[in-house]
Design a protein around this motif. Structure first.
Motif, PDB file in Angstrom:
ATOM      1  N   ALA A  69      45.172  30.855  44.507  1.00  0.00           N
ATOM      2  CA  ALA A  69      44.255  31.935  44.902  1.00  0.00           C
ATOM      3  C   ALA A  69      42.836  31.639  44.442  1.00  0.00           C
ATOM      4  N   THR A  70      41.878  32.129  45.212  1.00  0.00           N
ATOM      5  CA  THR A  70      40.471  32.026  44.837  1.00  0.00           C
ATOM      6  C   THR A  70      40.281  32.695  43.481  1.00  0.00           C
ATOM      7  N   PRO A  71      39.743  31.974  42.495  1.00  0.00           N
ATOM      8  CA  PRO A  71      39.546  32.592  41.176  1.00  0.00           C
ATOM      9  C   PRO A  71      38.551  33.752  41.270  1.00  0.00           C
ATOM     10  N   ARG A  72      38.919  34.859  40.644  1.00  0.00           N
ATOM     11  CA  ARG A  72      38.063  36.048  40.644  1.00  0.00           C
ATOM     12  C   ARG A  72      38.144  36.713  39.278  1.00  0.00           C
ATOM     13  N   PRO A  73      37.063  37.365  38.869  1.00  0.00           N
ATOM     14  CA  PRO A  73      37.127  38.129  37.614  1.00  0.00           C
ATOM     15  C   PRO A  73      38.168  39.242  37.733  1.00  0.00           C
ATOM     16  N   GLN A  74      38.810  39.569  36.634  1.00  0.00           N
ATOM     17  CA  GLN A  74      39.843  40.607  36.661  1.00  0.00           C
ATOM     18  C   GLN A  74      39.296  41.926  37.212  1.00  0.00           C
ATOM     19  N   SER A  75      38.049  42.236  36.917  1.00  0.00           N
ATOM     20  CA  SER A  75      37.469  43.487  37.421  1.00  0.00           C
ATOM     21  C   SER A  75      37.443  43.508  38.948  1.00  0.00           C
ATOM     22  N   GLU A  76      37.198  42.366  39.579  1.00  0.00           N
ATOM     23  CA  GLU A  76      37.189  42.293  41.039  1.00  0.00           C
ATOM     24  C   GLU A  76      38.604  42.445  41.601  1.00  0.00           C
TER      25      GLU A  76
END
Length: 140
Positions: A69-76
């Motif tokens: 998966a595309t890395p994303r901040p947990q908040s996103e």
């Protein structure tokens, strides 16, 4: 419920497994919600299906999904999860389908406005009563 930090991932894995086994019944894979998760994660249905085919356990799928998966901040991810859970019909035709599905299960539940709640109701899970004019519900 989340799996690997994503709502809908467990359901999507189970539906894909059912399709591969020929036991999906009325379930659709990939459905619009599946496609939304895949789009957010940056994976295709073909990639996901291959991974499910090669994975024997949920833990293996979680590891694959988190690697791929595309890395994303947990908040996103948290924001996306909330949005998916609140997502309702986005067009007149979609609203008609939603109402027909709801009415087939429980026509008295006119308080429901999200696809996630409708799925829970359809599958016999407890769905708390919602305010019919809940401004927190989103349609996108």
């Amino acid at each position: 419920m989340t799996l690997g930090g994503y709502v809908h991932l467990a359901r999507m894995i189970d539906k894909c497994r059912a399709v591969l086994a020929g036991t999906e019944g009325e379930y659709i894979y990939p459905c619009p919600l599946d496609k939304r998760l895949m789009e957010f994660a940056g994976v295709t249905a073909e990639q996901f299906t291959e991974a499910v085919t090669a994975s024997r356990t949920d833990e293996e799928m979680i590891a694959w999904f988190q690697r791929t998966a595309t890395p994303r901040p947990q908040s996103e991810v948290d924001q996306w999860n909330r949005a998916l859970l609140l997502r309702g019909p986005s067009s007149t035709d979609s609203q008609k389908r939603f109402d027909a599905y709801r009415d087939a299960v429980d026509p008295s539940r006119t308080d429901l406005t999200s696809w996630a709640d409708l799925q829970d109701l359809e599958e016999g899970r407890d769905v708390p009563c919602r305010q019919a004019a809940n401004s927190d519900r989103e349609t996108y």
